[in-house]
Design a protein around this motif. Sequence first.
Motif, PDB file in Angstrom:
ATOM      1  N   PHE A 158       0.732  -1.131   0.720  1.00 56.19           N
ATOM      2  CA  PHE A 158       0.480  -0.294   0.110  1.00 56.19           C
ATOM      3  C   PHE A 158       0.880   1.462   0.553  1.00 56.19           C
ATOM      4  CE2 PHE A 158      -1.563   3.506   2.506  1.00 56.19           C
ATOM      5  CZ  PHE A 158      -3.225   3.732   1.824  1.00 56.19           C
ATOM      6  N   PHE A 159       2.143   1.390   0.961  1.00 57.69           N
ATOM      7  CA  PHE A 159       2.762   2.429   0.959  1.00 57.69           C
ATOM      8  C   PHE A 159       3.568   2.740  -0.241  1.00 57.69           C
ATOM      9  CE2 PHE A 159       0.961   2.107   6.227  1.00 57.69           C
ATOM     10  CZ  PHE A 159       1.401   2.924   5.713  1.00 57.69           C
ATOM     11  N   ALA A 160       4.248   1.373  -0.616  1.00 55.64           N
ATOM     12  CA  ALA A 160       5.168   1.854  -1.934  1.00 55.64           C
ATOM     13  C   ALA A 160       4.578   2.492  -3.269  1.00 55.64           C
ATOM     14  CB  ALA A 160       5.510   0.560  -2.228  1.00 55.64           C
ATOM     15  N   ARG A 161       3.313   1.450  -2.931  1.00 56.56           N
ATOM     16  CA  ARG A 161       1.890   2.416  -4.620  1.00 56.56           C
ATOM     17  C   ARG A 161       2.120   3.552  -4.146  1.00 56.56           C
ATOM     18  NH1 ARG A 161      -4.039   0.633  -4.415  1.00 56.56           N
ATOM     19  NH2 ARG A 161      -4.971   1.724  -7.271  1.00 56.56           N
ATOM     20  N   TRP A 162       1.931   4.127  -3.056  1.00 58.80           N
ATOM     21  CA  TRP A 162       1.285   5.294  -3.174  1.00 58.80           C
ATOM     22  C   TRP A 162       2.187   6.688  -3.038  1.00 58.80           C
ATOM     23  CZ3 TRP A 162      -3.222   7.551  -5.646  1.00 58.80           C
ATOM     24  CH2 TRP A 162      -4.573   6.252  -5.547  1.00 58.80           C
ATOM     25  N   THR A 163       3.430   6.231  -2.924  1.00 62.21           N
ATOM     26  CA  THR A 163       4.976   7.144  -2.909  1.00 62.21           C
ATOM     27  C   THR A 163       4.799   7.538  -3.966  1.00 62.21           C
ATOM     28  OG1 THR A 163       5.718   5.572  -1.130  1.00 62.21           O
ATOM     29  CG2 THR A 163       7.053   7.138  -2.714  1.00 62.21           C
ATOM     30  N   HIS A 164       4.688   6.608  -5.245  1.00 65.97           N
ATOM     31  CA  HIS A 164       4.973   6.971  -6.595  1.00 65.97           C
ATOM     32  C   HIS A 164       4.011   7.892  -6.959  1.00 65.97           C
ATOM     33  CE1 HIS A 164       8.731   5.421  -6.189  1.00 65.97           C
ATOM     34  NE2 HIS A 164       8.336   4.278  -5.721  1.00 65.97           N
ATOM     35  N   LEU A 165       3.963   9.212  -7.284  1.00 67.05           N
ATOM     36  CA  LEU A 165       2.846   9.835  -8.554  1.00 67.05           C
ATOM     37  C   LEU A 165       2.594  10.082  -9.178  1.00 67.05           C
ATOM     38  CD1 LEU A 165       3.514  12.880  -6.726  1.00 67.05           C
ATOM     39  CD2 LEU A 165       2.213  11.682  -5.766  1.00 67.05           C
ATOM     40  N   ASP A 166       4.049   8.967 -10.386  1.00 67.01           N
ATOM     41  CA  ASP A 166       4.206   9.024 -11.582  1.00 67.01           C
ATOM     42  C   ASP A 166       3.613   8.025 -12.878  1.00 67.01           C
ATOM     43  OD1 ASP A 166       5.892   7.600 -10.779  1.00 67.01           O
ATOM     44  OD2 ASP A 166       7.207   8.370 -12.129  1.00 67.01           O
ATOM     45  N   ARG A 167       2.507   6.890 -11.153  1.00 68.35           N
ATOM     46  CA  ARG A 167       2.315   5.602 -12.165  1.00 68.35           C
ATOM     47  C   ARG A 167       0.580   5.659 -12.806  1.00 68.35           C
ATOM     48  NH1 ARG A 167       3.925   1.300  -7.265  1.00 68.35           N
ATOM     49  NH2 ARG A 167       6.315   1.482  -7.124  1.00 68.35           N
ATOM     50  N   LYS A 168       0.772   5.917 -13.858  1.00 66.66           N
ATOM     51  CA  LYS A 168      -0.356   5.633 -14.547  1.00 66.66           C
ATOM     52  C   LYS A 168      -1.489   4.624 -14.272  1.00 66.66           C
ATOM     53  CE  LYS A 168       2.589   7.052 -18.992  1.00 66.66           C
ATOM     54  NZ  LYS A 168       2.299   6.083 -20.859  1.00 66.66           N
ATOM     55  N   GLU A 169      -1.852   3.639 -13.630  1.00 65.25           N
ATOM     56  CA  GLU A 169      -2.739   2.944 -13.391  1.00 65.25           C
ATOM     57  C   GLU A 169      -2.976   3.620 -12.176  1.00 65.25           C
ATOM     58  OE1 GLU A 169       1.050   0.604 -11.927  1.00 65.25           O
ATOM     59  OE2 GLU A 169       0.754   1.303 -13.061  1.00 65.25           O
ATOM     60  N   ASP A 170      -2.599   4.509 -11.270  1.00 65.49           N
ATOM     61  CA  ASP A 170      -3.334   4.964 -10.284  1.00 65.49           C
ATOM     62  C   ASP A 170      -3.375   6.451 -10.399  1.00 65.49           C
ATOM     63  OD1 ASP A 170      -3.136   3.153  -8.417  1.00 65.49           O
ATOM     64  OD2 ASP A 170      -1.220   3.450  -7.911  1.00 65.49           O
ATOM     65  N   GLY A 171      -3.238   6.715 -11.923  1.00 65.24           N
ATOM     66  CA  GLY A 171      -3.438   7.938 -12.396  1.00 65.24           C
ATOM     67  C   GLY A 171      -5.436   8.784 -12.018  1.00 65.24           C
ATOM     68  N   ASP A 172      -5.696   7.416 -12.427  1.00 67.74           N
ATOM     69  CA  ASP A 172      -7.471   8.213 -12.369  1.00 67.74           C
ATOM     70  C   ASP A 172      -7.755   8.146 -11.153  1.00 67.74           C
ATOM     71  OD1 ASP A 172      -6.908   9.612 -15.173  1.00 67.74           O
ATOM     72  OD2 ASP A 172      -7.643   7.790 -15.793  1.00 67.74           O
ATOM     73  N   ARG A 173      -7.522   7.203 -10.312  1.00 71.46           N
ATOM     74  CA  ARG A 173      -7.621   6.814  -8.638  1.00 71.46           C
ATOM     75  C   ARG A 173      -8.247   8.308  -8.066  1.00 71.46           C
ATOM     76  NH1 ARG A 173      -6.515   0.486  -7.762  1.00 71.46           N
ATOM     77  NH2 ARG A 173      -8.390   0.698  -6.613  1.00 71.46           N
ATOM     78  N   ASP A 174      -8.696   7.889  -6.767  1.00 67.90           N
ATOM     79  CA  ASP A 174      -8.971   9.027  -5.783  1.00 67.90           C
ATOM     80  C   ASP A 174      -8.232   8.542  -5.174  1.00 67.90           C
ATOM     81  OD1 ASP A 174     -10.608  10.434  -6.664  1.00 67.90           O
ATOM     82  OD2 ASP A 174     -12.844   9.346  -5.380  1.00 67.90           O
ATOM     83  N   ALA A 175      -7.646   9.785  -4.602  1.00 66.50           N
ATOM     84  CA  ALA A 175      -5.746   9.566  -3.082  1.00 66.50           C
ATOM     85  C   ALA A 175      -6.448   8.865  -1.581  1.00 66.50           C
ATOM     86  CB  ALA A 175      -5.197  10.714  -2.957  1.00 66.50           C
ATOM     87  N   PRO A 176      -5.596   8.075  -0.955  1.00 72.46           N
ATOM     88  CA  PRO A 176      -6.829   6.983  -0.024  1.00 72.46           C
ATOM     89  C   PRO A 176      -6.970   8.049   0.908  1.00 72.46           C
ATOM     90  CG  PRO A 176      -4.754   6.393  -0.060  1.00 72.46           C
ATOM     91  CD  PRO A 176      -4.692   7.189  -1.656  1.00 72.46           C
ATOM     92  N   THR A 177      -7.902   7.932   2.001  1.00 70.65           N
ATOM     93  CA  THR A 177      -8.711   9.189   2.714  1.00 70.65           C
ATOM     94  C   THR A 177      -7.440   9.019   4.078  1.00 70.65           C
ATOM     95  OG1 THR A 177      -9.594   7.321   4.171  1.00 70.65           O
ATOM     96  CG2 THR A 177     -11.035   8.551   2.715  1.00 70.65           C
ATOM     97  N   ASP A 178      -7.623   9.455   5.143  1.00 66.73           N
ATOM     98  CA  ASP A 178      -6.365   9.349   6.404  1.00 66.73           C
ATOM     99  C   ASP A 178      -6.840   8.397   7.297  1.00 66.73           C
ATOM    100  OD1 ASP A 178      -6.247  13.029   7.122  1.00 66.73           O
ATOM    101  OD2 ASP A 178      -5.276  12.122   5.646  1.00 66.73           O
ATOM    102  N   VAL A 179      -8.516   7.749   6.895  1.00 66.37           N
ATOM    103  CA  VAL A 179      -8.833   6.757   7.420  1.00 66.37           C
ATOM    104  C   VAL A 179      -7.700   5.939   7.314  1.00 66.37           C
ATOM    105  CG1 VAL A 179     -10.395   4.869   8.053  1.00 66.37           C
ATOM    106  CG2 VAL A 179     -11.265   7.628   8.477  1.00 66.37           C
ATOM    107  N   VAL A 180      -7.877   5.345   5.704  1.00 66.75           N
ATOM    108  CA  VAL A 180      -7.571   4.147   5.070  1.00 66.75           C
ATOM    109  C   VAL A 180      -5.705   4.187   5.855  1.00 66.75           C
ATOM    110  CG1 VAL A 180      -6.970   3.246   3.030  1.00 66.75           C
ATOM    111  CG2 VAL A 180      -8.977   3.947   3.153  1.00 66.75           C
ATOM    112  N   ILE A 181      -5.568   5.587   5.345  1.00 66.35           N
ATOM    113  CA  ILE A 181      -3.506   4.910   5.476  1.00 66.35           C
ATOM    114  C   ILE A 181      -3.566   4.909   6.880  1.00 66.35           C
ATOM    115  CG2 ILE A 181      -2.123   7.214   6.045  1.00 66.35           C
ATOM    116  CD1 ILE A 181      -2.954   8.682   3.623  1.00 66.35           C
ATOM    117  N   LEU A 182      -4.046   6.104   8.030  1.00 64.99           N
ATOM    118  CA  LEU A 182      -4.263   4.939   9.427  1.00 64.99           C
ATOM    119  C   LEU A 182      -4.249   3.624   9.960  1.00 64.99           C
ATOM    120  CD1 LEU A 182      -5.406   8.054  10.803  1.00 64.99           C
ATOM    121  CD2 LEU A 182      -3.332   7.771  11.155  1.00 64.99           C
ATOM    122  N   ALA A 183      -5.053   3.194   9.218  1.00 68.23           N
ATOM    123  CA  ALA A 183      -5.540   1.720   9.331  1.00 68.23           C
ATOM    124  C   ALA A 183      -4.471   1.043   8.615  1.00 68.23           C
ATOM    125  CB  ALA A 183      -6.258   1.111   8.272  1.00 68.23           C
ATOM    126  N   ASN A 184      -3.362   1.242   8.058  1.00 69.10           N
ATOM    127  CA  ASN A 184      -1.965   0.530   7.173  1.00 69.10           C
ATOM    128  C   ASN A 184      -0.917   1.238   8.739  1.00 69.10           C
ATOM    129  OD1 ASN A 184      -2.884  -0.628   4.747  1.00 69.10           O
ATOM    130  ND2 ASN A 184      -4.399   0.829   4.689  1.00 69.10           N
TER     131      ASN A 184
END
Length: 222
Positions: A158-184
């Motif tokens: 999870f944290f590796a996936r959202w570290t990089h801003l240039d990954r095209k597969e995540d370009g159109d997806r909403d950023a995770p909420t603080d609740v999701v980040i805190l759970a991880n």
Amino acid sequence: MMVGGAERDVRQTRVLEALRSSRSAKLAGIYHAAIETLAVAPVSGFELARVSVICHCVRELMNGVPSAMSGIDIPRPDPNSDALKNRLPDLLKKVDLAVDDDQESVPVPNKAAKTLDELIKSVAQEQGRNRRLAIAFITDGSDDKHPAIRQWMSAQRFFARWTHLDRKEDGDRDAPTDVVILANLRIVEDVIETRAGLFFANLDAIEDILAAANAADAGGEA
């Protein structure tokens, strides 16, 4: 201080102190940066950048804490996969691969083929290294099926996936909420807190041995 809409709890304070006491100011600082950034509401339009900063900090924490708190050392492949990927464009830029949909195979230069082979092996070693580190850190290598290992690996992805801003597969997806980040993040914190108990127990034992040795030396000199 506010974290995810709530004051930093006692557990997070303990985790921060455990990281400081493990003689790793760098990791303590990285964790502190993550929870400090979480405590600040995102600026409109900068939400994804904020998530990236938080996730980068936690990813670095997860990469470094096993060695810092347990002495585990599993070397990274050298060269690593990023270095090998960066070599490929130069090795292939002067080659016309003439790729056709009907072709089952495409000839490539020997050096490029060797680099591709190294890249595949390096990625496999890196993925295996992360899991071996988790097993050694969480269970001292005694239980590779422990549920906490699966949770740790999931959080790491999870944290590796959202570290990089240039990954095209995540370009159109909403950023995770603080609740999701805190759970991880909670998964990471729980493992560190559990491991801290073992770390401090070992540290106390070493200090007792040293104290006894020093006392014996002093008695011999008397």
